[in-house]
Design an enzyme around this catalytic site. Sequence first.
Site, mmCIF file in Angstrom:
data_model
loop_
_atom_site.group_PDB
_atom_site.id
_atom_site.type_symbol
_atom_site.label_atom_id
_atom_site.label_comp_id
_atom_site.label_asym_id
_atom_site.label_seq_id
_atom_site.Cartn_x
_atom_site.Cartn_y
_atom_site.Cartn_z
ATOM 1 N N TRP A 106 4.806 12.894 -2.958
ATOM 2 C CA TRP A 106 5.286 13.214 -1.916
ATOM 3 C C TRP A 106 5.684 11.811 -1.408
ATOM 4 C CZ3 TRP A 106 2.066 12.307 2.629
ATOM 5 C CH2 TRP A 106 0.937 12.118 2.365
ATOM 6 N N LEU A 156 -4.680 7.946 -2.459
ATOM 7 C CA LEU A 156 -5.235 8.058 -1.017
ATOM 8 C C LEU A 156 -4.014 8.114 -0.085
ATOM 9 C CD1 LEU A 156 -8.570 5.922 -0.871
ATOM 10 C CD2 LEU A 156 -8.335 8.348 -0.356
ATOM 11 N N SER A 157 -4.008 9.058 0.941
ATOM 12 C CA SER A 157 -2.821 8.953 1.945
ATOM 13 C C SER A 157 -2.996 7.858 2.826
ATOM 14 C CB SER A 157 -2.739 10.177 2.415
ATOM 15 O OG SER A 157 -2.253 11.349 1.817
ATOM 16 N N ALA A 158 -2.005 7.470 3.550
ATOM 17 C CA ALA A 158 -2.004 6.520 4.648
ATOM 18 C C ALA A 158 -3.200 6.906 5.742
ATOM 19 C CB ALA A 158 -0.738 5.973 5.356
#
Length: 430
Positions: free
Chosen positions: A18, A96-98
């Site tokens: 994404w 890891l997402s922000a």
Amino acid sequence: MVRPGFESCLLIGPALQWKFRKEVPFPCLSPVRMGGAVSAGEDNDELIDNLKEAHYIRSELVERAFRAIDRADYYLDEYRDNAYKDLAWRHGNIHLSAPCIYSEVMEALDLRPGLSFLNLGSGTGYLSTMVGLTLGPFGVNHGVELHPDVIQYAYRKLDCFIKTSDSFDKFEFCEPSFVVGNCLEIPPECRQYDRVYCGAGVQRDHEEYMKNLLKVGGILVLPLEEKLTKITRTGQSSWETKKIIAVSFAPLVLPKHNTNGKPRTVPLPIFEVRTLQELARISIRHALRVPTDSGEGQPRPRGSFGGGRGLGVGGLHKYGPRFKRRRVHRRHCNSVVLANKHVLRSSGIAYPLTPDSNNNSGEEEQGRAHRGAGEDEAAAEEEEDEEEEAERETGELLRVEPPVNVLRERVLCLPLPEPLKMYLLYYREK
């Protein structure tokens, strides 16, 4: 595809790929807040301070969860230097997402102790572990992840958190369970959850599928057609929808067909009933965590050693462990006020004013006091800078002693066999 003129970065996560834009004008939303908008911190606490200042973290419960877990612990060692930036990180299938994305998700989920949670695309387990601190020991914490190697990584990080982190002893914890599979292959007859998060782009074709995973009164947070969306199930066939921020995600990975033509299914972790042994362990740890008399007839302040079910009631430290180095020598406060014709300083010493202070001499005296305070502060700053420089040269920068893990000390002092002590400490072998 991101339109020209928009800055974007790529996040590739378990069971998903994404993208999200840093700044995307969207007429029905407040200013879009995406990864990279928050200044980098020197450590986990400073990162959280920046997220609070930017209003990504808005509730005390979410702040406690973020402070209790060091984000760098979920990075590979060679990439830890980037852990406190408001950016996503990816290495192979691990991602890891922000931090700002996680904080928006945590705020939208509106978590409480005892709820059930399903994480679709659970990844490293960082989000699931923060959720587990909030749910407490009687919640349910499940995750579905597409990549087996990421599941192994998540369990290694979970085991390290349980065995080494003081947060595990300060807050009661709902341990997450992960299964390998595609989140679009969950059987329709599966049990429903109070809270569900999906970390991949969902099109309208799969919206009803996601909604059916919710109990009545439950909350679903997912990226729906390029908007991070919060959906609340208000009845058997009624819903409330709220758009949070504009995003751009790649769609969910579609299931592959079996050679025999039969649909593949993902067995979710079972909802286990607590055994008597587990209930006893939870009760003992809770009893040791509850405030007791200090020995002088005065109850220990609740903030000094609190218990409770999850983060909602508090813990040994209000926000969990703080890893940041704090200097012992603090800058002196020299604020000066006038009261009853005396100059009062923070040191508690009162300086009498001159007798002719009836007219304007009081203002003059106050001005002199402020100037004197400024000189004292400058001298204190200079002295502190000299001390810090000397400490750097000798390599002996002062550090604050880490807080004592009272629960662990109390368990180790109990007159019990060693294996039982280890079980109470949750040093378990799988």
